[in-house]
Design a protein around this motif. Sequence first.
Motif, PDB file in Angstrom:
ATOM      1  N   VAL A 131       0.840  -1.201   0.000  1.00  0.00           N
ATOM      2  CA  VAL A 131       0.000   0.000   0.000  1.00  0.00           C
ATOM      3  C   VAL A 131       0.874   1.250   0.000  1.00  0.00           C
ATOM      4  N   ILE A 132       1.920   1.242   0.827  1.00  0.00           N
ATOM      5  CA  ILE A 132       2.823   2.392   0.901  1.00  0.00           C
ATOM      6  C   ILE A 132       3.522   2.611  -0.438  1.00  0.00           C
ATOM      7  N   GLU A 133       4.001   1.514  -1.042  1.00  0.00           N
ATOM      8  CA  GLU A 133       4.697   1.617  -2.328  1.00  0.00           C
ATOM      9  C   GLU A 133       3.806   2.192  -3.425  1.00  0.00           C
ATOM     10  N   ALA A 134       2.522   1.848  -3.378  1.00  0.00           N
ATOM     11  CA  ALA A 134       1.599   2.265  -4.444  1.00  0.00           C
ATOM     12  C   ALA A 134       0.953   3.618  -4.173  1.00  0.00           C
ATOM     13  N   SER A 135       1.166   4.191  -3.001  1.00  0.00           N
ATOM     14  CA  SER A 135       0.491   5.435  -2.632  1.00  0.00           C
ATOM     15  C   SER A 135       1.250   6.653  -3.135  1.00  0.00           C
ATOM     16  N   ARG A 136       0.521   7.634  -3.609  1.00  0.00           N
ATOM     17  CA  ARG A 136       1.064   8.924  -4.000  1.00  0.00           C
ATOM     18  C   ARG A 136       0.255  10.015  -3.321  1.00  0.00           C
ATOM     19  N   VAL A 137       0.964  11.035  -2.859  1.00  0.00           N
ATOM     20  CA  VAL A 137       0.326  12.095  -2.076  1.00  0.00           C
ATOM     21  C   VAL A 137       0.383  13.409  -2.853  1.00  0.00           C
ATOM     22  N   SER A 138      -0.740  14.098  -2.891  1.00  0.00           N
ATOM     23  CA  SER A 138      -0.784  15.396  -3.563  1.00  0.00           C
ATOM     24  C   SER A 138       0.026  16.424  -2.788  1.00  0.00           C
ATOM     25  N   CYS A 139       0.609  17.352  -3.507  1.00  0.00           N
ATOM     26  CA  CYS A 139       1.375  18.430  -2.879  1.00  0.00           C
ATOM     27  C   CYS A 139       0.446  19.297  -2.027  1.00  0.00           C
ATOM     28  N   PRO A 140       0.900  19.741  -0.850  1.00  0.00           N
ATOM     29  CA  PRO A 140       0.069  20.644  -0.033  1.00  0.00           C
ATOM     30  C   PRO A 140      -0.312  21.930  -0.760  1.00  0.00           C
ATOM     31  N   ASN A 141       0.434  22.255  -1.822  1.00  0.00           N
ATOM     32  CA  ASN A 141       0.141  23.470  -2.579  1.00  0.00           C
ATOM     33  C   ASN A 141      -0.761  23.202  -3.775  1.00  0.00           C
ATOM     34  N   ALA A 142      -1.476  22.074  -3.742  1.00  0.00           N
ATOM     35  CA  ALA A 142      -2.361  21.734  -4.857  1.00  0.00           C
ATOM     36  C   ALA A 142      -3.419  22.806  -5.080  1.00  0.00           C
TER      37      ALA A 142
ATOM     38  N   CYS B  54      -0.354  23.382  -7.961  1.00  0.00           N
ATOM     39  CA  CYS B  54       0.653  22.335  -8.122  1.00  0.00           C
ATOM     40  C   CYS B  54      -0.038  20.991  -8.360  1.00  0.00           C
ATOM     41  N   GLN B  55       0.412  20.257  -9.367  1.00  0.00           N
ATOM     42  CA  GLN B  55      -0.156  18.955  -9.699  1.00  0.00           C
ATOM     43  C   GLN B  55       0.808  17.814  -9.385  1.00  0.00           C
ATOM     44  N   GLU B  56       1.887  18.116  -8.702  1.00  0.00           N
ATOM     45  CA  GLU B  56       2.891  17.099  -8.382  1.00  0.00           C
ATOM     46  C   GLU B  56       2.358  16.131  -7.325  1.00  0.00           C
TER      47      GLU B  56
ATOM     48  N   GLY C 142       5.156   9.577   2.519  1.00  0.00           N
ATOM     49  CA  GLY C 142       6.198   9.650   3.533  1.00  0.00           C
ATOM     50  C   GLY C 142       7.447  10.372   3.095  1.00  0.00           C
ATOM     51  N   ASN C 143       7.506  10.834   1.835  1.00  0.00           N
ATOM     52  CA  ASN C 143       8.709  11.514   1.358  1.00  0.00           C
ATOM     53  C   ASN C 143       8.357  12.741   0.522  1.00  0.00           C
ATOM     54  N   PRO C 144       7.532  13.640   1.067  1.00  0.00           N
ATOM     55  CA  PRO C 144       7.124  14.804   0.279  1.00  0.00           C
ATOM     56  C   PRO C 144       8.054  16.011   0.438  1.00  0.00           C
ATOM     57  N   PHE C 145       8.995  15.933   1.394  1.00  0.00           N
ATOM     58  CA  PHE C 145       9.708  17.139   1.800  1.00  0.00           C
ATOM     59  C   PHE C 145      10.640  17.668   0.721  1.00  0.00           C
ATOM     60  N   LYS C 146      11.256  16.779  -0.056  1.00  0.00           N
ATOM     61  CA  LYS C 146      12.163  17.233  -1.096  1.00  0.00           C
ATOM     62  C   LYS C 146      11.426  18.102  -2.113  1.00  0.00           C
ATOM     63  N   HIS C 147      10.224  17.666  -2.499  1.00  0.00           N
ATOM     64  CA  HIS C 147       9.453  18.472  -3.448  1.00  0.00           C
ATOM     65  C   HIS C 147       8.949  19.754  -2.801  1.00  0.00           C
ATOM     66  N   GLU C 148       8.440  19.661  -1.583  1.00  0.00           N
ATOM     67  CA  GLU C 148       7.856  20.831  -0.925  1.00  0.00           C
ATOM     68  C   GLU C 148       8.873  21.960  -0.790  1.00  0.00           C
TER      69      GLU C 148
ATOM     70  N   PRO D 148       3.019  29.216  -1.370  1.00  0.00           N
ATOM     71  CA  PRO D 148       2.470  30.563  -1.201  1.00  0.00           C
ATOM     72  C   PRO D 148       3.407  31.456  -0.391  1.00  0.00           C
ATOM     73  N   CYS D 149       3.335  32.744  -0.667  1.00  0.00           N
ATOM     74  CA  CYS D 149       4.152  33.740   0.032  1.00  0.00           C
ATOM     75  C   CYS D 149       3.232  34.739   0.731  1.00  0.00           C
TER      76      CYS D 149
END
Length: 302
Positions: free
Chosen positions: A118-129, A133-135, A140-146, A153-154
């Motif tokens: 389940v973890i391997e197949a899961s993808r999480v939307s960016c908090p800035n969706a 953002c459509q990434e 469990g590993n969103p921090f590099k993109h964020e 937002p600023c």
Amino acid sequence: MFMNVILFFFAYFRLIIHILCVRDGLRNQRLVRQPSLQENAKTEETGEAEIINSFLSLTLLDPDVLECPTCCEPLKIPIFQCDNGHLACSLCCQKVNNICPSCKLPIGYNRCRAIEKVIEASRVSCPNAKYGCQEKTAFGNPFKHEKQCCFTPCSCPISDCNYIGLSKDLINHVCAKHKNDLNLFVWDTPLIIDCKKITLLQEEKDGEVVVVQVFSSSRGLTLTVSCISPLTSKLGRFSCSLKFATSTIRLKQTLMLKEIQKVSDEHPGEGFMFIPSYMLPSTGNLQMGICISRGQDHILHA
């Protein structure tokens, strides 16, 4: 006799109509081509392929179910379970000495393959969706993109303004709503500014928003220069030189502009200019010379 003739012709007429209807029905059946067994099989295979290749969108009503119940961090492979099915990440198994915190049974020896899949197949939307953002990142590993998301937002640096939006929208907002608070500048052109707690600058052509902050203490003043923008992978987008002078003393400091999304009242630990209190003018008005450039020109030629 006459009635019998009429009945005979009526019955004959109905028979003719029936024969014509049957013939038309057979003709229509010939026109409707039935799929062969091979085509049915091919359709079934295609349908299965379409189902396999399609993406299924799921919504977790409780995202905590994919967190380690011990450390409350997102579960990462390998994931272990005890005989009662309680889960723990590998780090927590070591911390609890391989004893399940929930039921005291041994844990850390049996992998939970189902949750791992389940973890391997899961993808999480960016908090800035919501900002565009459509990434989608691995669970469990969103921090590099964020950290590098251009849709981060600023916040408006003016203290009594609650505006939050995209960097490009903030440029328009500052120009429209805080025009009287702006100090316009041009790249590579020196400018004299009256420094306040927050001094707002904007490049005349590109619209980049720069903030000079002043932090006061008993020892003196600390100044930082930052650009209001999302974090990017490009290091050293902007640099500047700061100059302070009195009749007897001159100070100069070159800085790389930090990329920040909102101003903070926390005193900086690095990347600042310090002016001792004994150098400050008695009038309380602090005038500084500043020159801002693209890239690291000021650092390279310091």
